[in-house]
Design a protein around this motif. Structure first.
Motif, PDB file in Angstrom:
ATOM      1  N   LEU A 105     -32.911  -2.010 -12.113  1.00 31.11           N
ATOM      2  CA  LEU A 105     -31.133  -1.275 -12.197  1.00 31.11           C
ATOM      3  C   LEU A 105     -30.271  -2.203 -12.017  1.00 31.11           C
ATOM      4  O   LEU A 105     -30.457  -3.601 -10.743  1.00 31.11           O
ATOM      5  N   LYS A 106     -29.780  -2.563 -12.433  1.00 34.46           N
ATOM      6  CA  LYS A 106     -29.037  -3.654 -12.820  1.00 34.46           C
ATOM      7  C   LYS A 106     -27.620  -3.506 -12.910  1.00 34.46           C
ATOM      8  O   LYS A 106     -27.058  -2.265 -13.464  1.00 34.46           O
ATOM      9  N   LEU A 107     -26.741  -4.727 -12.785  1.00 34.87           N
ATOM     10  CA  LEU A 107     -24.652  -4.171 -12.956  1.00 34.87           C
ATOM     11  C   LEU A 107     -24.309  -3.611 -13.956  1.00 34.87           C
ATOM     12  O   LEU A 107     -25.177  -4.623 -15.236  1.00 34.87           O
ATOM     13  N   GLU A 108     -23.620  -2.855 -14.337  1.00 38.99           N
ATOM     14  CA  GLU A 108     -23.500  -2.949 -15.613  1.00 38.99           C
ATOM     15  C   GLU A 108     -21.863  -3.301 -15.888  1.00 38.99           C
ATOM     16  O   GLU A 108     -21.650  -3.501 -17.036  1.00 38.99           O
ATOM     17  N   ASP A 109     -21.189  -2.635 -15.030  1.00 38.85           N
ATOM     18  CA  ASP A 109     -19.716  -3.264 -15.008  1.00 38.85           C
ATOM     19  C   ASP A 109     -18.991  -3.112 -13.277  1.00 38.85           C
ATOM     20  O   ASP A 109     -19.503  -2.164 -12.424  1.00 38.85           O
ATOM     21  N   LEU A 110     -17.498  -3.559 -13.048  1.00 40.50           N
ATOM     22  CA  LEU A 110     -17.494  -3.886 -11.924  1.00 40.50           C
ATOM     23  C   LEU A 110     -15.943  -4.211 -12.166  1.00 40.50           C
ATOM     24  O   LEU A 110     -14.976  -4.773 -12.856  1.00 40.50           O
ATOM     25  N   TRP A 111     -15.327  -2.372 -10.934  1.00 43.50           N
ATOM     26  CA  TRP A 111     -13.362  -3.182 -11.616  1.00 43.50           C
ATOM     27  C   TRP A 111     -12.861  -2.761 -10.545  1.00 43.50           C
ATOM     28  O   TRP A 111     -13.187  -1.864  -9.422  1.00 43.50           O
TER      29      TRP A 111
END
Length: 206
Positions: free
Chosen positions: A98-104
């Motif tokens: 599981l990897k970071l896809e987006d961060l906002w």
């Protein structure tokens, strides 16, 4: 013998961000959110064009960890939290992660809301809370079975939590909440005079 069991659980992860290293300075993270919001003209324009109250970097910036090192530290801590939640969920990830896809960033002023939605194409979604002034809105989570309950009567007010159609969770500054991305959720109106600030994210199975 009569037995009644709860089946098909919907899990919600709630923990202090500080439960995993590295340590995140809350004041620095808040200042970084405001700094990015002030400089992000594309994000400001998107919010204006889409009648989004306040500010979000969701549609404009994809490189927060590169812009401010504290967001890189934040991702490192979130990776550990997501790994713990994935273990609880008994996910069989095989040789993928599981990897970071987006961060906002989300900055909701007084009167701001975020309508009910899900996060398609992701596995785990969540939010960590940067500023939660007194009187600000909780996170509202919806029973995913609700659309299928057309003929069901309403629940009594003191129904057990697992039977309520909506759950409201009021996190503290420095908390992180995680849920599976198909879970519908919303942010009701911020009734505080001060900004409600959070950083949200999605993780994909890669």
């Amino acid at each position: 013998m009569t037995r009644i069991r709860s089946l098909f659980a919907t899990r919600l992860y709630h923990a202090p961000l500080s439960a995993h290293d590295p340590a995140i300075d809350a004041a620095e993270l808040e200042a970084s959110c405001y700094s990015i919001a002030e400089d992000d003209e594309a994000g400001q324009q998107w919010c204006e064009d889409n009648a989004y109250p306040g500010y979000t970097s969701y549609a404009s910036l994809t490189d927060l960890p590169w812009r401010f090192p504290i967001f890189g530290d934040l991702v490192s801590a979130l990776d550990a939290h997501v790994a713990s939640f994935a273990k609880d969920l008994c996910f069989d990830l095989g040789d993928r992660e599981l990897k970071l896809e987006d961060l906002w960033i989300n900055i909701l002023p007084e009167g701001g809301t975020h309508s009910s939605h899900i996060h398609p194409h992701s596995v785990i979604s969540g939010t960590t809370y940067v500023a939660m002034p007194e009187g600000t809105s909780a996170l509202k989570l919806e029973d995913p079975r609700l659309p299928m309950m057309m003929a069901a009567p309403t629940r009594v007010k003191d129904a057990r939590e697992e039977l309520k159609p909506f759950i409201y969770v009021t996190p503290a500054v420095g908390d992180v909440l995680l849920w599976e991305s198909w879970l519908r959720h919303e942010v009701p109106m911020n009734m505080s005079e001060d900004d409600r600030i959070s950083v949200s994210f999605n993780y994909r199975w890669d």
